[in-house]
Design an enzyme around this catalytic site. Structure first.
Site, PDB file in Angstrom:
ATOM      1  N   ALA A  13      15.791  38.987  92.656  1.00  0.00           N
ATOM      2  CA  ALA A  13      16.456  39.431  91.428  1.00  0.00           C
ATOM      3  C   ALA A  13      15.647  38.899  90.252  1.00  0.00           C
ATOM      4  O   ALA A  13      14.889  37.943  90.393  1.00  0.00           O
ATOM      5  CB  ALA A  13      17.876  38.880  91.387  1.00  0.00           C
ATOM      6  N   GLY A  19      16.432  38.850  96.682  1.00  0.00           N
ATOM      7  CA  GLY A  19      16.859  40.256  96.625  1.00  0.00           C
ATOM      8  C   GLY A  19      15.831  41.184  97.225  1.00  0.00           C
ATOM      9  O   GLY A  19      16.142  42.301  97.632  1.00  0.00           O
ATOM     10  N   GLU A  37      16.629  41.191 100.833  1.00  0.00           N
ATOM     11  CA  GLU A  37      17.906  41.897 100.940  1.00  0.00           C
ATOM     12  C   GLU A  37      17.699  43.400 100.805  1.00  0.00           C
ATOM     13  O   GLU A  37      18.323  44.194 101.510  1.00  0.00           O
ATOM     14  CB  GLU A  37      18.890  41.375  99.895  1.00  0.00           C
ATOM     15  CG  GLU A  37      19.358  39.953 100.204  1.00  0.00           C
ATOM     16  CD  GLU A  37      20.128  39.327  99.068  1.00  0.00           C
ATOM     17  OE1 GLU A  37      19.609  39.341  97.938  1.00  0.00           O
ATOM     18  OE2 GLU A  37      21.239  38.829  99.294  1.00  0.00           O
ATOM     19  N   GLU A  84      16.874  31.481  97.412  1.00  0.00           N
ATOM     20  CA  GLU A  84      17.865  31.272  96.346  1.00  0.00           C
ATOM     21  C   GLU A  84      18.342  29.823  96.305  1.00  0.00           C
ATOM     22  O   GLU A  84      18.700  29.305  95.259  1.00  0.00           O
ATOM     23  CB  GLU A  84      19.065  32.189  96.547  1.00  0.00           C
ATOM     24  CG  GLU A  84      18.794  33.657  96.308  1.00  0.00           C
ATOM     25  CD  GLU A  84      18.252  34.384  97.529  1.00  0.00           C
ATOM     26  OE1 GLU A  84      17.729  33.738  98.444  1.00  0.00           O
ATOM     27  OE2 GLU A  84      18.343  35.625  97.544  1.00  0.00           O
TER      28      GLU A  84
END
Ligand code: T1G
Length: 700
Positions: free
Chosen positions: A66, A105, A108, A128
């Site tokens: 992200a 992300g 993901e 993260e």
């Protein structure tokens, strides 16, 4: 590849739609990228000529997560969940083509695709946790279903990455592509179409979590392990909770649990601190008056003067990255001792499986001992690492000046002596710089790069790049006694030494520091480092408590006695009744009255003086920015990263509170508590160190 005009482009390879994300530098999932993916995938799904979709990235890496710069701001549509639902529920196969790193992300995103292919050098991770977070878009729910629960815990709670080969073995990817990744991915897409392979959804694969249903011990064991290795951190525990939810809950309920845990961490001070440090580490190399384009000198050979603890550690840092290094000592016995310590350190590392014995030999072969400084005639960088004696250092630099080639950088590892004075011993002060390593040099990541008044800009640029090359975190500081870290440490030490005479015990103070998040307190640290550092046996006359301890041979762990007692062979500090008696006697001699000192007062009196010294350091331009000071304290002194560093912490406490408490202490105890002008200014303006403007250049 078509010209990339947007952050997400699409081109057709006949019946295969190829999405190319182009959001330098690391293809972070910004709002623009999320929207671009959503729009392009929507078009591809509706396009009857498209039979499959490949998602790949331009530049040096697949999606690295992200966009951290968006955290804390109002969320912008589409959310990752919306984008992921579109991909995962596509009626056409979507294939992720990964190079570089698929992180956070990014991984993901790859996991909501139906298939994943990568280059042989690709890496995969959910880091993260290093930002004080957990994956927030299904990572903790999908990963255990693919790689299994234990590996998912290691990756989410430990932040470990897996390389492509292991990812293939674990089933995280379906193929390692040889040659051009995009071509390989398109061919893979055609293959699964031709074979009519199913549109697999990781969320529907439960075999690997079924195996561990009801086995709470895996999670309890992980909680214990991370409770020790990551003491005080919230995120590792939350990651374990989220992976456990994947085992015990439905996928949808597990997602809800993950979202709940993610939001709690995102709103907390630990993640704010760790995200701040992430950017602070990268800010350090940005020097207002030394541009990133400043030409650097080539460093192919290094010379280290002195084969003691520091010199040996510095030589190892060079050998660790394949840099040949000569290390000089004054006699064969000291040289062999120093080289022996290097070898033993490497062998210890190898015994823990972190390097091979072959690595040991390769690295030792890069470290060449010598008894003659004349051998440094061909080195590109010298790092002097002899003991802290100005006359000796000046003599060495005068000799280096005669021996070394004109473009050699001459560095000193001094921990606080005046770099300008050392430079004055040469005819080339523009080539002289401080390179202050922290002990043990082969372990501690901080490198204080000390800019002298005449140090050339390309020498600064070269030194900062060298620091990063040997895997340090270089921070540029100016010349003053103790530079930044030790100058602040001295303020803290002034108060902790006073408090043990006023009634606090060494173990109470050390416990306060330990509970705050430091690996150990100042007294245990003193015993570890050795109380006799800087102590002069010939002139010592029991003036200070430390002198008295050294005079009776209590030098710390190395003598099984310092502030604490130590059982032979043990490093566990045991409170010493003898030392407590010595402290009482010393206090009585100095007419220091005893009182109960609370933990809170210990923390305030230890941290506020060093924070105020940090403010003075900024006023004087000895550090460029408050976050540089924070990086120094995190990587040089063990300040807990989840508290962001002393200046970040000060803003959390509130400068007005710190200012008021210092005035109270000043009224009671004297003017050394007088707050700095900068602290006063910021406090009265209701601001924080975050509002401090960059120092244009360092004073020297
Ligand atoms: N967002 C924004 N900027 C980033 C970024 C990110 N994720 N990662 C790096 N940058 C910037 C960085 O600040 C620097 O900027 C430049 O890119 C180069 O970085 C939803 C919530 C990818 C291994 O934690 O580990 O996904 O200084 O110097 O050494 O569940 O960057 O040039 O202006 O580090 O080659 C999870 C963080 C996010 C990965 C490359 N992802 N990044 O290392 O370059 S949270 C991460 C890294 C998330 C999801 C959750 C490294 C790297 P500038 P760099 P590098």
């Amino acid at each position: 590849m078509a010209k990339l005009t947007d952050v997400v482009n699409m081109e057709k390879r006949e019946e295969i739609a190829v999405l190319i994300i182009n959001n330098p530098p690391v293809n972070a999932l910004s709002s623009g990228v999320r929207k671009g993916i959503f729009d392009r995938v929507s078009v591809a799904i509706e396009d009857v000529s498209v039979k499959a979709v490949v998602i790949t990235c331009a530049g040096r890496t697949f999606i690295a997560g992200a966009d951290i710069t968006e955290f804390g701001k109002a969320p912008q549509a589409p959310s990752l969940d919306v984008v992921f639902d579109l991909i995962e529920n596509s009626r056409k196969p979507v294939i992720a083509a990964v190079h570089g790193t698929a992180l956070g992300g990014g991984l993901e995103t790859a996991m909501v695709c139906h298939y994943r292919v990568s280059t042989a050098t690709a890496k995969f991770g959910q880091p993260e946790v290093n930002l004080g977070l957990i994956p927030g878009a299904g990572g903790t729910q999908r990963l255990p279903r693919i790689v299994g629960v234990q590996k998912a815990i290691d990756m989410c709670a430990g932040g470990t990455q897996v390389v492509a080969e292991e990812a293939l073995k674990e089933g995280l990817i379906d193929k390692i592509v040889e040659g051009d990744l995009l071509t390989g991915a398109v061919n893979f897409a055609r293959k699964i179409i031709a074979e009519g392979r199913p549109l697999r959804k990781i969320r529907e694969r439960n075999e690997k979590i079924e195996e561990v249903k009801g086995k709470r011990e895996i999670f309890e064991e992980a909680r214990k392990t991370f409770g020790k290795t990551k003491r005080g951190f919230d995120a590792p525990q939350a990651n374990i909770d989220a992976v456990e939810a994947a085992v015990n809950m439905s996928f949808e309920d597990g997602l809800k649990k993950e979202r709940e845990l993610f939001i709690k961490l995102m709103m907390g001070s630990q993640s704010a601190a760790q995200r701040y440090v992430f950017f602070a580490e990268r800010e350090c190399v940005k020097i207002p008056d030394v541009s990133a384009e400043t030409p650097q000198r080539t460093i192919n050979k290094v010379g280290v003067v002195g084969a003691g603890t520091m010199g040996g550690g510095i030589a190892m840092c060079c050998a660790n990255v394949g840099l040949p290094v000569k290390i000089m000592e004054v006699n064969r016995q000291l040289l062999d001792k120093g080289l022996g310590i290097c070898r033993r350190n490497y062998e210890n590392t190898a015994s823990r499986g972190r390097i091979t014995m072959d690595d040991v030999e390769k690295r030792m072969a890069l470290i060449q001992g010598t008894l003659s400084l004349e051998d440094f005639a061909d080195v590109d960088l010298v790092i002097e690492a002899v003991y802290e004696n100005m006359d000796l250092k000046k003599e060495i630099f005068a000799n280096l000046d005669k021996i070394c080639k004109s473009e050699a950088v001459l560095g000193t590892n001094t921990s606080g002596l005046n770099v300008n004075e050392i430079a004055s011993a040469t005819l080339r002060p523009e080539n002289v710089i401080g390179l202050h390593f922290f002990s043990p040099a082969n372990v501690m990541r901080l490198l204080e790069v000390v800019r002298g008044e005449k140090t050339a800009k390309n020498v600064i640029a070269t030194s900062m790049a060298f620091g990063r090359r040997i895997q340090k975190i270089p921070v540029l500081v100016g010349v003053c006694q103790g530079f930044v870290g030790n100058r602040m440490l001295r303020q803290r030490g002034r108060e902790t030494q006073k408090m043990i005479l006023e009634g606090a015990t060494p173990q109470q103070i050390d416990r306060v520091f330990f509970d705050f998040g430091f690996p150990m307190g100042p007294f245990a640290m003193g015993d570890l480092a050795g109380l006799d550092i800087g102590w002069n046996k010939t002139t010592s006359e029991g003036e200070t408590l430390r002198d008295r301890l050294c005079e009776i041979g209590r030098l710390g762990q190395k003598t099984n006695a310092g502030y604490y007692d130590y059982q032979p062979g043990s490093r566990t500090p045991v409170p010493s009744t003898l030392v407590e008696k010595m402290i009482k006697e010393y206090a009585a001699e100095k007419n220091i009255s005893q009182r109960v000192i609370t933990d809170d007062e210990i923390l305030e009196k230890s941290l506020y003086p060093m924070i105020d010294e940090g403010a003075r350091i900024l006023e004087e331009g000895i550090a460029i920015r408050p976050s540089d000071i924070d990086v120094i304290w995190i990587y040089g002194y063990g300040w807990p990263v989840y508290r962001g560093g002393p200046m970040f912490y000060a803003d959390l406490v509130g400068l007005n509170k710190i200012y008021d408490r210092m005035l109270e202490f000043q009224a009671k105890e004297g003017d050394f508590w007088k707050p700095s002008a900068l602290l006063e200014k910021l406090a009265k303006e209701g601001k924080g160190f975050k509002d401090f403007r960059l120092g244009s250049r360092l004073t020297h």
